[in-house]
Scaffold this motif. Structure first.
Motif, PDB file in Angstrom:
ATOM      1  N   ILE A  54       0.974  -1.170  -0.022  1.00  0.00           N
ATOM      2  CA  ILE A  54       0.045   0.110   0.112  1.00  0.00           C
ATOM      3  C   ILE A  54       0.897   1.158   0.128  1.00  0.00           C
ATOM      4  N   ASP A  55       1.895   1.205   0.928  1.00  0.00           N
ATOM      5  CA  ASP A  55       2.735   2.442   1.118  1.00  0.00           C
ATOM      6  C   ASP A  55       3.582   2.754  -0.082  1.00  0.00           C
ATOM      7  N   THR A  56       4.149   1.683  -1.116  1.00  0.00           N
ATOM      8  CA  THR A  56       5.233   1.717  -1.994  1.00  0.00           C
ATOM      9  C   THR A  56       4.436   1.906  -3.079  1.00  0.00           C
ATOM     10  N   ASN A  57       3.240   0.979  -3.368  1.00  0.00           N
ATOM     11  CA  ASN A  57       2.578   1.125  -4.631  1.00  0.00           C
ATOM     12  C   ASN A  57       3.365   0.158  -5.536  1.00  0.00           C
ATOM     13  N   THR A  58       4.010  -0.681  -5.082  1.00  0.00           N
ATOM     14  CA  THR A  58       4.819  -1.878  -5.728  1.00  0.00           C
ATOM     15  C   THR A  58       4.469  -3.134  -5.445  1.00  0.00           C
ATOM     16  N   ARG A  59       4.579  -4.354  -6.212  1.00  0.00           N
ATOM     17  CA  ARG A  59       4.335  -5.391  -5.830  1.00  0.00           C
ATOM     18  C   ARG A  59       5.138  -5.994  -4.792  1.00  0.00           C
ATOM     19  N   GLN A  60       4.680  -6.687  -3.685  1.00  0.00           N
ATOM     20  CA  GLN A  60       5.363  -7.224  -2.479  1.00  0.00           C
ATOM     21  C   GLN A  60       5.315  -8.763  -2.181  1.00  0.00           C
ATOM     22  N   ASN A  61       6.290  -9.192  -1.832  1.00  0.00           N
ATOM     23  CA  ASN A  61       5.980 -10.917  -1.866  1.00  0.00           C
ATOM     24  C   ASN A  61       6.407 -11.330  -0.413  1.00  0.00           C
ATOM     25  N   VAL A  62       5.785 -12.214   0.203  1.00  0.00           N
ATOM     26  CA  VAL A  62       5.969 -12.503   1.448  1.00  0.00           C
ATOM     27  C   VAL A  62       5.700 -14.282   1.692  1.00  0.00           C
ATOM     28  N   VAL A  63       6.736 -14.909   2.176  1.00  0.00           N
ATOM     29  CA  VAL A  63       6.409 -16.464   2.325  1.00  0.00           C
ATOM     30  C   VAL A  63       5.680 -16.752   3.528  1.00  0.00           C
ATOM     31  N   VAL A  64       4.750 -17.343   3.414  1.00  0.00           N
ATOM     32  CA  VAL A  64       3.605 -17.967   4.480  1.00  0.00           C
ATOM     33  C   VAL A  64       4.032 -19.177   4.718  1.00  0.00           C
ATOM     34  N   ASP A  65       3.960 -19.779   6.219  1.00  0.00           N
ATOM     35  CA  ASP A  65       3.932 -21.142   6.411  1.00  0.00           C
ATOM     36  C   ASP A  65       2.627 -21.388   7.201  1.00  0.00           C
ATOM     37  N   VAL A  66       2.180 -22.620   6.688  1.00  0.00           N
ATOM     38  CA  VAL A  66       0.977 -23.100   7.185  1.00  0.00           C
ATOM     39  C   VAL A  66       1.190 -24.788   7.656  1.00  0.00           C
ATOM     40  N   ARG A  67       0.823 -24.838   8.675  1.00  0.00           N
ATOM     41  CA  ARG A  67       0.923 -26.355   9.447  1.00  0.00           C
ATOM     42  C   ARG A  67      -0.637 -26.809   9.462  1.00  0.00           C
ATOM     43  N   GLY A  68      -0.647 -28.273   9.118  1.00  0.00           N
ATOM     44  CA  GLY A  68      -1.611 -28.940   9.081  1.00  0.00           C
ATOM     45  C   GLY A  68      -1.675 -30.027  10.390  1.00  0.00           C
ATOM     46  N   TYR A  69      -2.866 -30.128  11.287  1.00  0.00           N
ATOM     47  CA  TYR A  69      -2.774 -31.171  12.322  1.00  0.00           C
ATOM     48  C   TYR A  69      -4.027 -32.040  12.139  1.00  0.00           C
ATOM     49  N   CYS A  70      -3.934 -33.282  12.479  1.00  0.00           N
ATOM     50  CA  CYS A  70      -5.246 -34.134  12.722  1.00  0.00           C
ATOM     51  C   CYS A  70      -5.132 -34.246  14.200  1.00  0.00           C
ATOM     52  N   TYR A  71      -5.866 -33.452  14.853  1.00  0.00           N
ATOM     53  CA  TYR A  71      -6.069 -33.345  16.507  1.00  0.00           C
ATOM     54  C   TYR A  71      -6.488 -34.916  16.814  1.00  0.00           C
ATOM     55  N   LYS A  72      -7.005 -35.727  16.087  1.00  0.00           N
ATOM     56  CA  LYS A  72      -7.446 -36.950  16.396  1.00  0.00           C
ATOM     57  C   LYS A  72      -6.284 -37.932  16.972  1.00  0.00           C
ATOM     58  N   TYR A  73      -4.900 -37.424  16.365  1.00  0.00           N
ATOM     59  CA  TYR A  73      -3.688 -37.954  16.493  1.00  0.00           C
ATOM     60  C   TYR A  73      -2.900 -37.379  17.586  1.00  0.00           C
ATOM     61  N   SER A  74      -2.540 -35.931  17.383  1.00  0.00           N
ATOM     62  CA  SER A  74      -1.779 -35.186  17.913  1.00  0.00           C
ATOM     63  C   SER A  74      -2.106 -33.757  17.757  1.00  0.00           C
ATOM     64  N   LYS A  75      -1.748 -32.980  18.663  1.00  0.00           N
ATOM     65  CA  LYS A  75      -1.875 -31.645  18.552  1.00  0.00           C
ATOM     66  C   LYS A  75      -0.421 -30.659  18.445  1.00  0.00           C
ATOM     67  N   GLU A  76       0.604 -31.823  18.607  1.00  0.00           N
ATOM     68  CA  GLU A  76       2.011 -31.060  18.445  1.00  0.00           C
ATOM     69  C   GLU A  76       2.623 -31.475  17.315  1.00  0.00           C
ATOM     70  N   LYS A  77       2.453 -32.807  16.483  1.00  0.00           N
ATOM     71  CA  LYS A  77       3.223 -33.067  15.370  1.00  0.00           C
ATOM     72  C   LYS A  77       2.129 -32.883  14.262  1.00  0.00           C
ATOM     73  N   PRO A  78       2.741 -32.078  13.350  1.00  0.00           N
ATOM     74  CA  PRO A  78       1.830 -31.703  12.071  1.00  0.00           C
ATOM     75  C   PRO A  78       1.859 -32.940  11.129  1.00  0.00           C
ATOM     76  N   VAL A  79       0.643 -32.883  10.383  1.00  0.00           N
ATOM     77  CA  VAL A  79       0.625 -33.969   9.275  1.00  0.00           C
ATOM     78  C   VAL A  79       1.122 -33.571   8.145  1.00  0.00           C
ATOM     79  N   ILE A  80       0.945 -32.162   7.973  1.00  0.00           N
ATOM     80  CA  ILE A  80       1.317 -31.327   6.706  1.00  0.00           C
ATOM     81  C   ILE A  80       2.220 -30.224   7.047  1.00  0.00           C
TER      82      ILE A  80
END
Length: 133
Positions: A95-121
Protein backbone atom coordinates in the motif's frame (compact mmCIF):
# COMPACT_ATOMS: atom_id res chain seq x y z
CA UNK A 1 -17.59 -23.60 0.32
CA UNK A 2 -18.10 -26.97 -1.29
CA UNK A 3 -15.45 -28.67 0.87
CA UNK A 4 -16.97 -27.36 4.11
CA UNK A 5 -13.92 -25.37 5.26
CA UNK A 6 -14.75 -23.40 8.41
CA UNK A 7 -13.00 -20.61 10.26
CA UNK A 8 -12.06 -21.61 13.81
CA UNK A 9 -9.98 -18.59 14.89
CA UNK A 10 -9.03 -15.27 13.33
CA UNK A 11 -6.92 -13.10 15.60
CA UNK A 12 -3.94 -10.77 15.38
CA UNK A 13 -1.74 -13.76 16.20
CA UNK A 14 -3.05 -16.66 14.12
CA UNK A 15 -5.63 -17.93 11.68
CA UNK A 16 -7.03 -21.43 12.09
CA UNK A 17 -9.32 -23.23 9.67
CA UNK A 18 -10.70 -26.77 9.63
CA UNK A 19 -11.21 -28.94 6.56
CA UNK A 20 -13.58 -31.74 7.56
CA UNK A 21 -13.02 -35.24 6.21
CA UNK A 22 -16.39 -35.90 4.57
CA UNK A 23 -17.70 -37.71 1.53
CA UNK A 24 -16.73 -34.63 -0.50
CA UNK A 25 -13.07 -34.58 0.59
CA UNK A 26 -12.25 -38.28 1.05
CA UNK A 27 -10.62 -40.48 -1.61
CA UNK A 28 -10.69 -44.26 -2.12
CA UNK A 29 -7.79 -44.74 0.34
CA UNK A 30 -9.86 -43.08 3.09
CA UNK A 31 -7.56 -40.04 3.15
CA UNK A 32 -8.18 -36.44 2.18
CA UNK A 33 -8.00 -35.45 -1.48
CA UNK A 34 -5.06 -33.23 -2.36
CA UNK A 35 -7.51 -30.61 -3.69
CA UNK A 36 -9.20 -30.36 -0.28
CA UNK A 37 -5.86 -29.90 1.44
CA UNK A 38 -4.67 -27.33 -1.12
CA UNK A 39 -7.94 -25.36 -0.85
CA UNK A 40 -7.60 -25.26 2.93
CA UNK A 41 -3.97 -24.13 2.78
CA UNK A 42 -4.90 -21.47 0.20
CA UNK A 43 -7.70 -20.02 2.34
CA UNK A 44 -5.76 -20.21 5.61
CA UNK A 45 -2.72 -18.43 4.16
CA UNK A 46 -4.67 -15.68 2.43
CA UNK A 47 -7.39 -15.04 5.00
CA UNK A 48 -5.10 -12.94 7.21
CA UNK A 49 -4.78 -10.13 4.66
CA UNK A 50 -8.21 -10.36 3.03
CA UNK A 51 -9.91 -7.53 4.95
CA UNK A 52 -6.90 -5.20 4.68
CA UNK A 53 -6.66 -5.95 0.94
CA UNK A 54 -10.36 -5.27 0.33
CA UNK A 55 -10.24 -1.95 2.18
CA UNK A 56 -7.19 -0.74 0.24
CA UNK A 57 -7.85 -2.24 -3.21
CA UNK A 58 -4.89 -4.65 -2.98
CA UNK A 59 -4.80 -7.69 -5.25
CA UNK A 60 -3.58 -10.96 -3.73
CA UNK A 61 -2.09 -13.81 -5.76
CA UNK A 62 -0.02 -16.86 -4.95
CA UNK A 63 3.32 -17.16 -6.72
CA UNK A 64 3.92 -20.70 -5.53
CA UNK A 65 2.81 -23.35 -3.08
CA UNK A 66 4.82 -26.18 -1.56
CA UNK A 67 3.08 -28.85 0.52
CA UNK A 68 4.99 -31.60 2.32
CA UNK A 69 3.01 -34.59 3.48
CA UNK A 70 4.39 -35.80 6.81
CA UNK A 71 1.62 -38.26 7.63
CA UNK A 72 -1.66 -39.50 6.16
CA UNK A 73 -4.51 -37.00 6.46
CA UNK A 74 -7.23 -39.43 7.49
CA UNK A 75 -9.32 -37.26 9.80
CA UNK A 76 -10.40 -33.61 9.98
CA UNK A 77 -7.51 -31.28 9.11
CA UNK A 78 -6.85 -28.21 11.27
CA UNK A 79 -4.71 -25.66 9.41
CA UNK A 80 -2.86 -22.94 11.33
CA UNK A 81 -1.02 -19.87 10.06
CA UNK A 82 1.01 -17.91 12.63
CA UNK A 83 2.49 -15.37 10.16
CA UNK A 84 -0.24 -12.74 10.56
CA UNK A 85 2.09 -9.86 11.49
CA UNK A 86 4.41 -10.68 8.59
CA UNK A 87 1.47 -10.77 6.14
CA UNK A 88 0.06 -7.45 7.42
CA UNK A 89 3.49 -5.81 7.16
CA UNK A 90 3.83 -6.97 3.56
CA UNK A 91 0.35 -5.72 2.67
CA UNK A 92 1.12 -2.37 4.26
CA UNK A 93 4.38 -2.15 2.26
CA UNK A 94 2.41 -2.80 -0.94
CA UNK A 95 0.00 0.00 0.00
CA UNK A 96 2.75 2.46 1.00
CA UNK A 97 5.10 1.86 -1.95
CA UNK A 98 2.53 1.04 -4.65
CA UNK A 99 4.80 -1.83 -5.79
CA UNK A 100 4.39 -5.58 -5.79
CA UNK A 101 5.45 -7.16 -2.50
CA UNK A 102 5.99 -10.85 -1.76
CA UNK A 103 5.96 -12.73 1.53
CA UNK A 104 6.48 -16.41 2.31
CA UNK A 105 3.73 -17.75 4.56
CA UNK A 106 3.94 -21.00 6.53
CA UNK A 107 0.87 -23.12 7.24
CA UNK A 108 0.90 -26.24 9.40
CA UNK A 109 -1.80 -28.90 9.33
CA UNK A 110 -2.77 -31.14 12.24
CA UNK A 111 -5.10 -34.09 12.70
CA UNK A 112 -6.08 -33.46 16.32
CA UNK A 113 -7.47 -36.99 16.45
CA UNK A 114 -3.83 -38.14 16.67
CA UNK A 115 -1.71 -35.25 17.91
CA UNK A 116 -1.85 -31.52 18.56
CA UNK A 117 1.95 -31.25 18.50
CA UNK A 118 3.02 -33.18 15.38
CA UNK A 119 1.88 -31.74 12.04
CA UNK A 120 0.63 -34.01 9.27
CA UNK A 121 1.38 -31.43 6.57
CA UNK A 122 3.76 -28.52 6.27
CA UNK A 123 3.09 -25.91 3.61
CA UNK A 124 4.76 -22.73 2.46
CA UNK A 125 3.19 -20.26 0.04
CA UNK A 126 4.45 -17.05 -1.48
CA UNK A 127 1.77 -14.36 -1.32
CA UNK A 128 2.18 -11.61 -3.88
CA UNK A 129 0.35 -8.33 -3.22
CA UNK A 130 -0.04 -5.14 -5.23
CA UNK A 131 -2.47 -2.24 -5.39
CA UNK A 132 -4.93 -2.72 -8.24
CA UNK A 133 -5.00 0.31 -10.53
Amino acid sequence: MWTGIRLIEDSSVKTEMIVPLTWRTINSWKTMFFAGIAAGVDITGGFACLELAQQNNVGILYKDMNIKFLRRVDSDLNLICNDIEKIHACAQDAIDTNTRQNVVVDVRGYCYKYSKEKPVISASLTLSMKIIQ
